[in-house]
Design a protein around this motif. Structure first.
Motif, mmCIF file in Angstrom:
data_model
loop_
_atom_site.group_PDB
_atom_site.id
_atom_site.type_symbol
_atom_site.label_atom_id
_atom_site.label_comp_id
_atom_site.label_asym_id
_atom_site.label_seq_id
_atom_site.Cartn_x
_atom_site.Cartn_y
_atom_site.Cartn_z
ATOM 1 N N ALA A 1 0.979 -1.150 0.605
ATOM 2 C CA ALA A 1 0.377 -0.152 -0.191
ATOM 3 C C ALA A 1 0.720 0.975 0.198
ATOM 4 O O ALA A 1 0.414 2.634 -0.112
ATOM 5 C CB ALA A 1 -1.059 -0.054 0.922
ATOM 6 N N LYS A 2 1.895 1.121 -0.085
ATOM 7 C CA LYS A 2 2.890 2.203 0.242
ATOM 8 C C LYS A 2 3.348 2.797 -1.564
ATOM 9 O O LYS A 2 3.954 3.380 -1.967
ATOM 10 C CB LYS A 2 4.399 2.090 0.304
ATOM 11 N N SER A 3 2.662 1.696 -2.673
ATOM 12 C CA SER A 3 3.237 1.816 -4.354
ATOM 13 C C SER A 3 2.366 3.222 -4.478
ATOM 14 O O SER A 3 1.608 3.855 -4.057
ATOM 15 C CB SER A 3 2.624 0.881 -4.222
ATOM 16 N N ASN A 4 3.158 3.529 -5.302
ATOM 17 C CA ASN A 4 2.650 4.880 -5.769
ATOM 18 C C ASN A 4 2.010 4.747 -6.814
ATOM 19 O O ASN A 4 1.784 3.783 -8.166
ATOM 20 C CB ASN A 4 4.472 4.806 -6.821
ATOM 21 N N ALA A 5 1.633 5.646 -6.852
ATOM 22 C CA ALA A 5 -0.210 6.074 -8.069
ATOM 23 C C ALA A 5 -0.199 6.103 -8.935
ATOM 24 O O ALA A 5 -0.038 6.580 -10.339
ATOM 25 C CB ALA A 5 -1.027 6.785 -7.408
ATOM 26 N N ALA A 6 1.599 7.299 -9.180
ATOM 27 C CA ALA A 6 1.777 7.272 -10.717
ATOM 28 C C ALA A 6 2.557 6.016 -11.711
ATOM 29 O O ALA A 6 1.998 6.282 -12.908
ATOM 30 C CB ALA A 6 3.658 8.635 -10.414
ATOM 31 N N MET A 7 2.850 5.197 -10.414
ATOM 32 C CA MET A 7 2.890 3.510 -11.734
ATOM 33 C C MET A 7 2.190 2.799 -11.349
ATOM 34 O O MET A 7 1.371 2.552 -12.675
ATOM 35 C CB MET A 7 4.089 2.903 -10.452
ATOM 36 N N TRP A 8 1.099 3.082 -10.477
ATOM 37 C CA TRP A 8 0.025 1.891 -10.230
ATOM 38 C C TRP A 8 -1.327 2.630 -11.323
ATOM 39 O O TRP A 8 -2.323 1.864 -11.998
ATOM 40 C CB TRP A 8 -0.160 1.347 -9.039
ATOM 41 N N VAL A 9 -2.013 3.441 -10.708
ATOM 42 C CA VAL A 9 -2.799 4.327 -11.833
ATOM 43 C C VAL A 9 -2.880 4.018 -12.588
ATOM 44 O O VAL A 9 -3.802 3.298 -13.723
ATOM 45 C CB VAL A 9 -3.117 5.472 -11.285
ATOM 46 N N ASP B 1 -9.148 9.928 -11.653
ATOM 47 C CA ASP B 1 -9.109 11.345 -10.467
ATOM 48 C C ASP B 1 -9.262 10.348 -8.967
ATOM 49 O O ASP B 1 -8.515 10.412 -8.155
ATOM 50 C CB ASP B 1 -9.565 12.353 -10.585
ATOM 51 N N TYR B 2 -10.399 9.687 -8.704
ATOM 52 C CA TYR B 2 -10.579 8.838 -7.476
ATOM 53 C C TYR B 2 -9.726 8.298 -7.560
ATOM 54 O O TYR B 2 -9.342 7.423 -6.683
ATOM 55 C CB TYR B 2 -11.827 8.877 -7.959
ATOM 56 N N LEU B 3 -9.766 7.539 -8.412
ATOM 57 C CA LEU B 3 -8.762 6.058 -8.325
ATOM 58 C C LEU B 3 -7.333 6.811 -7.656
ATOM 59 O O LEU B 3 -6.995 6.059 -6.108
ATOM 60 C CB LEU B 3 -8.325 4.985 -9.280
ATOM 61 N N GLN B 4 -7.078 7.671 -7.868
ATOM 62 C CA GLN B 4 -5.495 8.702 -7.736
ATOM 63 C C GLN B 4 -5.437 9.136 -6.290
ATOM 64 O O GLN B 4 -4.583 8.620 -5.177
ATOM 65 C CB GLN B 4 -5.140 9.562 -8.328
ATOM 66 N N GLU B 5 -6.696 9.151 -5.793
ATOM 67 C CA GLU B 5 -7.079 9.564 -4.363
ATOM 68 C C GLU B 5 -6.711 8.607 -3.195
ATOM 69 O O GLU B 5 -6.438 8.897 -2.151
ATOM 70 C CB GLU B 5 -8.444 10.031 -5.176
ATOM 71 N N LEU B 6 -7.281 7.696 -4.159
ATOM 72 C CA LEU B 6 -7.455 5.707 -3.336
ATOM 73 C C LEU B 6 -6.663 5.766 -2.979
ATOM 74 O O LEU B 6 -5.942 5.122 -1.476
ATOM 75 C CB LEU B 6 -8.412 5.345 -3.875
ATOM 76 N N ILE B 7 -5.465 5.465 -3.512
ATOM 77 C CA ILE B 7 -4.259 4.961 -3.651
ATOM 78 C C ILE B 7 -3.283 6.348 -2.947
ATOM 79 O O ILE B 7 -2.761 6.019 -1.974
ATOM 80 C CB ILE B 7 -3.283 5.001 -4.566
ATOM 81 N N GLU B 8 -3.872 7.871 -2.996
ATOM 82 C CA GLU B 8 -2.951 8.472 -2.385
ATOM 83 C C GLU B 8 -2.990 8.384 -0.847
ATOM 84 O O GLU B 8 -2.633 8.473 0.260
ATOM 85 C CB GLU B 8 -3.117 9.668 -2.841
ATOM 86 N N LYS B 9 -4.439 8.319 -0.668
ATOM 87 C CA LYS B 9 -4.266 8.140 1.121
ATOM 88 C C LYS B 9 -4.129 6.825 1.696
ATOM 89 O O LYS B 9 -3.466 6.566 2.302
ATOM 90 C CB LYS B 9 -6.524 7.552 0.680
#
Lengths: 279, 279
Positions: free
Chosen positions: A220-228, B262-270
């Protein structure tokens, strides 16, 4: 051999370390749009210099694409536009879209679609580590669309890195990784959000967190820029697996709600079957 | 000191190794209803002999209960019936029920309710390992209900094992472990069942399985005999967390279905906020 690595982060950086250690790379050129990453990559010795893409390609025998997969899909046709007889391969986590993006490109044969099965939850040049790929699997997709010499070149490179090569078509690859990798990341992100949402006493989590928690939540620490982009590109396979996973969780929920502990035991014993696969 | 360990499996066996290594145990007696485990525990040096419960208690200064928690809850009152001034502690993953089971027992004060935060997915005497508890946390619950000397005895023992002691009431403990440990096991079991259900090509899983998959699915190897009673005893807390977790997974599902990245990114960043807690 002079090698260009586009994207000097976790994977690109770790590959560069391995290629230099094995004597495959005499000089590594980075292509990096983030100036602070470029500086860091040079400082850490991941690359010897950073250059604009066209200059880097012109000086290199091999170009490796190690950006997030949405960027990879866009940059690959541009790279092939500049390529003479160089070899190009990518290391992205999904394969169908990138292969589609160049299917009619006159230089398609110079490209080999690959996916080395290694990663961590960290990102950027500082995340690069030694000995990352050794003894791991790597996938080569749709090999019949690569020129024989380009394919042999990449096979030899991965063999030198002590990787075990699997061959798949890109569609099968994307389906398998939805199970093997992508769903683990989604459950881990969701688990982190569950804990962050409900458990207000963060000190208690910190103090109590044991190995089991760390291993399931680490991703869950993984990077959004990679995973989105991965979730976007592999959306249908992932939705398929995610629906199945939610339905499996509902079975646990139902067994608890109904206090049907025979059923709960059955569910756990079925899950123990994973021992067949994970030794 | 002569110590009795009831249940010579993963936790009891590993504790015995640690207690012998630290010189706290001069002689360890096992109480083990499974004859092949009893033989194995002696063979491995986890215990020096196995005896019936009453004989073992009579010869010991300390009795440790390391059975699955449903058995622990039943055996504890029986142990306290035999105890003079010996100390008894358990190591179970839930605390409310076992504490309840002896709340009116005349020897309640000799019992200390504890939970060392360590485990693996393996079970039985052969799963016992050296150095298991050092630098880990251990919880002591409802300490005001233990005699001062019994409490001090157990505190000193855990300190000698180099464990960090946390104090909680048993209700708070059970709520926290639902988040920190129990839900991780449920998601792991469900993830294993998802993969086993849908991915028919087990060879592909085996070949591709990378670190991320292994770390999230590893817990699914865990033993039903241990975990069914935990889920039974902590049913309400677990249902609470499980409902939240399913609803968090549905957010990921919805973001993918609606292609709302955008929502997916928000969920990951959270979810990345877990970095605050897991260093």
């Amino acid at each position: 051999m002079v090698i260009t690595i586009v994207g000097t982060g976790l994977i690109g950086g770790s590959l560069s370390i391995a290629l230099q250690e094995k004597g495959l790379a005499s000089h590594v050129i980075g292509v990096e749009h983030n100036p602070s990453h470029a500086t860091k990559a040079i400082e850490l010795g991941l690359v010897q210099e950073c250059l604009p893409l066209a200059d880097a390609i012109q000086k290199s025998a091999l170009i490796i694409i190690a950006t997030p997969i949405n960027a990879a899909e866009q940059i690959l046709p541009e790279i092939l536009n500049h390529v003479q007889d160089q070899v190009v391969f990518d290391v992205g986590s999904t394969k169908s879209k990138i292969v589609e993006a160049v299917q009619d490109h006159p230089k398609r044969g110079r490209f080999v679609a690959t996916h080395p099965m290694w990663g961590t939850e960290n990102s950027g040049p500082t995340a690069a580590v030694k000995g990352a790929f050794s003894k791991k699997a790597t996938v080569i997709c749709d090999k019949m669309h690569s020129d024989a010499d380009a394919l042999a070149f990449v096979e030899k490179l991965y063999a030198t890195l002590e990787m075990h090569i699997l061959y798949m078509d890109s569609t099968a690859h994307d389906m398998h990784v939805a199970y093997i990798s992508h769903i683990s990341h989604i459950t881990s992100f969701a688990l982190a959000n569950t804990v962050l949402e409900k458990e207000r006493e963060e000190d208690a989590i910190f103090e109590l967190a044991s190995g089991g928690f760390e291993s399931t939540v680490r991703l869950a620490k993984s990077n959004a820029a990679m995973w989105v982009p991965i979730f976007m590109q592999n959306r249908e396979n992932i939705l398929d697996v995610l629906n199945e996973h939610i339905s499996q969780l509902r079975k646990f929920k139902s067994s608890l709600e109904k206090e049907n502990y025979d059923y709960l035991q059955e569910l756990i014993e079925k899950a123990n079957g994973i021992r067949r696969i994970l030794k």
